[in-house]
Design a protein around this motif. Structure first.
Motif, short mmCIF file in Angstrom:
data_model
loop_
_atom_site.label_atom_id
_atom_site.label_comp_id
_atom_site.label_asym_id
_atom_site.label_seq_id
_atom_site.Cartn_x
_atom_site.Cartn_y
_atom_site.Cartn_z
N ASP A 75 -3.90 4.64 -1.90
CA ASP A 75 -2.76 4.47 -2.65
C ASP A 75 -1.50 4.21 -1.92
OD1 ASP A 75 -4.10 5.31 -4.94
OD2 ASP A 75 -3.62 7.50 -4.65
N GLN A 77 -1.32 2.12 0.56
CA GLN A 77 -1.64 0.39 0.91
C GLN A 77 -1.36 -0.16 -0.31
OE1 GLN A 77 -5.18 0.68 2.97
NE2 GLN A 77 -4.25 1.02 4.83
N GLY A 79 0.51 0.42 -2.87
CA GLY A 79 1.84 0.68 -3.70
C GLY A 79 1.60 1.70 -4.66
N THR A 80 0.55 2.32 -5.03
CA THR A 80 0.50 3.33 -6.27
C THR A 80 1.08 4.55 -5.75
OG1 THR A 80 -1.98 2.21 -6.23
CG2 THR A 80 -1.20 4.21 -7.78
N GLU A 82 3.94 4.81 -4.21
CA GLU A 82 5.31 4.60 -4.31
C GLU A 82 5.51 5.16 -5.80
OE1 GLU A 82 6.57 0.72 -1.54
OE2 GLU A 82 6.17 0.36 -3.83
N GLN A 83 4.61 4.31 -6.68
CA GLN A 83 4.78 4.49 -8.12
C GLN A 83 4.69 6.13 -8.47
OE1 GLN A 83 6.01 2.63 -10.15
NE2 GLN A 83 6.21 0.76 -8.84
N MET A 84 3.90 6.67 -7.85
CA MET A 84 3.57 8.12 -8.14
C MET A 84 4.76 8.99 -7.55
SD MET A 84 -0.24 8.78 -6.76
CE MET A 84 -1.70 8.49 -7.72
N MET A 85 5.75 8.47 -6.67
CA MET A 85 6.68 9.15 -6.19
C MET A 85 7.94 9.11 -7.15
SD MET A 85 6.49 8.55 -2.39
CE MET A 85 7.31 10.18 -1.79
N LEU A 86 7.76 8.07 -8.00
CA LEU A 86 8.93 7.60 -8.84
C LEU A 86 8.55 8.26 -10.21
CD1 LEU A 86 9.72 3.94 -8.15
CD2 LEU A 86 10.92 6.04 -7.57
N LEU A 91 6.21 15.98 -8.04
CA LEU A 91 5.19 15.46 -7.25
C LEU A 91 4.36 16.35 -6.75
CD1 LEU A 91 4.45 12.69 -5.47
CD2 LEU A 91 6.28 13.32 -3.82
N ARG A 218 7.02 12.37 1.23
CA ARG A 218 8.42 11.72 1.23
C ARG A 218 8.84 11.43 2.36
NH1 ARG A 218 10.05 15.00 -3.35
NH2 ARG A 218 9.61 13.81 -4.90
N MET A 221 7.11 7.89 3.44
CA MET A 221 7.53 6.73 2.63
C MET A 221 8.88 6.24 3.48
SD MET A 221 5.38 6.15 0.75
CE MET A 221 5.96 4.87 -0.67
N GLU A 222 9.65 6.88 4.07
CA GLU A 222 10.80 6.47 4.51
C GLU A 222 10.83 5.14 5.54
OE1 GLU A 222 14.25 8.25 5.77
OE2 GLU A 222 14.27 9.20 3.62
N ARG B 45 15.20 -0.01 -2.23
CA ARG B 45 14.26 1.18 -1.91
C ARG B 45 15.37 2.39 -1.72
NH1 ARG B 45 9.08 0.63 -0.76
NH2 ARG B 45 9.04 2.55 0.54
N PHE B 50 13.77 6.18 -1.98
CA PHE B 50 12.68 6.43 -1.06
C PHE B 50 13.44 6.45 0.45
CE2 PHE B 50 10.03 3.44 -3.87
CZ PHE B 50 9.30 4.53 -4.21
N LEU B 51 14.53 5.79 0.55
CA LEU B 51 15.41 5.80 1.85
C LEU B 51 16.53 6.59 1.58
CD1 LEU B 51 15.02 1.89 2.90
CD2 LEU B 51 13.53 4.10 3.42
N TYR B 73 14.37 9.46 -12.53
CA TYR B 73 13.03 8.57 -12.31
C TYR B 73 12.69 8.33 -13.73
CZ TYR B 73 13.07 9.35 -7.45
OH TYR B 73 13.42 9.52 -6.08
N LEU B 82 4.43 -4.35 -3.45
CA LEU B 82 3.01 -4.26 -3.94
C LEU B 82 2.89 -4.05 -5.34
CD1 LEU B 82 2.98 -1.47 -0.90
CD2 LEU B 82 1.88 -3.82 -1.16
N ALA B 84 0.72 -2.26 -6.98
CA ALA B 84 0.41 -0.70 -7.29
C ALA B 84 -0.65 -0.67 -8.40
CB ALA B 84 1.34 0.00 -7.80
N LYS B 86 -5.13 -0.89 -9.13
CA LYS B 86 -6.46 -0.61 -8.24
C LYS B 86 -7.33 -1.52 -8.42
CE LYS B 86 -5.44 3.30 -6.24
NZ LYS B 86 -5.59 3.07 -4.95
N LEU B 101 1.51 7.85 -15.74
CA LEU B 101 2.15 8.53 -14.49
C LEU B 101 3.72 8.44 -14.93
CD1 LEU B 101 0.56 6.94 -11.55
CD2 LEU B 101 0.60 9.51 -12.12
#
Lengths: 222, 204
Positions: A75, A77, A79-80, A82-86, A91, A218, A221-222, B45, B50-51, B73, B82, B84, B86, B101
């Motif tokens: 997930d 690699q 990018g999934t 990232e989307q899950m964190m958003l 989470l 988290r 991901m930084e 980001r 994220f950052l 969000y 990416l 995202a 599968k 999601l």
């Protein structure tokens, strides 16, 4: 909340079913490690019977390490993750879903396979029963503690070995109480204390590990 | 609306930008420009949370995005480098799961319509690993059609897309702006949006 949990579990199970080789490698590794012991130490029944619980538990511990690396890395690699964190939901809940799915494809098959392998060691029926109850309580804890390690080592090169070094020491209590329960029943003692401690570990892990894993993700991901 | 004040960000020891400030109001679109390595992706980001910025603050409707967290969000959509998606899942499954999601329940018909509009007719049920790069990007971009987010953060949305798809994205962005949406994006290709003034932010 529960909808999200179900969605993540269903998604991970579908993915696992389309990549069946991953499930099978864990299970075959487990069977192999357990079967190597009688070949290595010789076919002495008394000794095998005494070793059985320990061998099965250690093998379960090692094979659960095998699949941990894949818990978040795919997930991550594509990018999934990232989307899950958003996702506008918690989470931790999402992570709990991933842990549950991971246990269902990597822990549960081991639990189901264990009695067959236990017979190989001539374990008495009573001990087999306790072994399964112990594994049922213990393997989810392994998945959950492992998830913290998997989240921390995400994106590291050679993270697999580091992951095992991080996680294995934390799994020692599970191993001690799991094998302890089987020893107790063979010695004719009560297993209640061992199993309740395993249950307590499970509850503790359920409460804390999803949150800790979410924080670790988290950071990764930084 | 999105407000950024005095933002500073660094990767490692390298300071990418500092003292950055802007405000994005409903119906506005902003392009982030700059050479490779100037911090475009890092800025986007950071806007996603994220950052953590070194300094400065990002606020959404007057509140810091750190405090808003899940509320923020729910109102934003991020599309990164990416895709995202599968490989093992079909375009349809991918779209429905990613919508799920982000908290949008999508039935099969809606998902099918979105994918068809993205030009993926008769590819909906194929595993995405057999699709081309451009088609996979289209699957990812189909999320724009089914999302009700107000703020779109798009990082290089046009990579691997053909002329037809680029025109489609321009159309989608224009529709989004007409609905009082906001867009912040980076691209190296020209993106013309009818009926909207393109603001630009140059990072150097």
């Amino acid at each position: 909340m529960l909808g999200l949990l179900a969605l993540v579990i269903r998604r991970d199970l579908v993915l696992a079913m389309r990549r069946r080789a991953d499930i099978l490698t864990t299970l075959i590794f487990f069977v192999m490690v357990v079967s190597l012991f009688p070949l290595g130490v010789g076919p002495e029944m008394e000794m095998l019977r005494r070793m059985a619980a320990g061998v099965l538990w250690v093998a379960a511990l090692l094979s659960s390490m095998l699949s941990l690396g894949r818990l978040f890395s795919a997930d991550y690699q594509d990018g999934t993750l990232e989307q899950m964190m958003l996702a506008p939901q918690s989470l931790s809940m999402l992570v709990l879903g991933k842990m549950t799915a991971h246990w269902m494809v990597s822990g549960l098959p081991l639990v189901l396979m264990a009695p067959v392998l236990g017979l190989q060691f001539d374990m008495p029926a009573q001990a087999l029963g306790i072994l399964i109850v112990g594994l049922l309580l213990g393997t989810p804890v392994l998945s959950m503690i492992g998830a913290i390690g998997a989240a921390l080592t995400l994106g590291l090169r050679g993270g697999g070995v580091l992951l095992s070094l991080l996680v294995l020491p934390l799994c020692i209590p599970v191993l001690i109480f799991g094998t302890g329960a089987v020893e107790a029943i063979t010695a004719g003692l009560s297993v209640a204390s061992h199993l309740s401690l395993l249950g307590a570990l499970l509850v503790l892990a359920l409460v804390f590990t999803p949150w800790v894993t979410a924080q670790a993700l988290r950071i990764s991901m930084e | 609306m999105l407000e950024v004040s005095n933002l500073a960000c660094s990767r490692g020891d390298h300071r990418l930008f500092s003292g950055l400030g802007f405000a994005l109001h409903p119906g506005q679109i902003m392009q982030v420009q700059g050479a490779n390595g100037s911090g475009k992706t890092s800025l986007l980001r950071t806007l996603c949370g994220f950052l953590t910025p070194d300094e400065g603050e990002i606020t959404w409707c007057g509140k810091s995005i750190r405090e808003l967290d899940e509320e923020y969000y729910a109102e934003m959509l991020y599309l990164g480098h990416l895709n995202a998606i599968k490989d093992e899942l079909s375009a349809l499954e991918n779209l429905r799961i990613s919508a799920g999601l982000s908290g949008v329940e999508l039935d099969e018909k809606e998902a099918m319509n979105a994918l068809r509009r993205m030009g993926l007719r008769r590819r909906e049920r194929l595993p995405t690993k057999v699709l081309s790069q451009g088609q996979r990007r289209r699957v990812a971009l189909a999320r724009l059609l089914v999302s009700d987010a107000k703020l779109w953060i798009l990082d290089e949305p046009l990579t691997a897309l053909d002329v037809g798809a680029v025109a489609l994205i321009q159309e989608l962005v224009a529709e989004h702006l007409a609905r009082h949406g906001m867009v912040i994006f980076t691209t190296h290709q020209p993106l013309e949006v009818a009926g909207a003034e393109m603001r630009s932010l140059l990072l150097s």
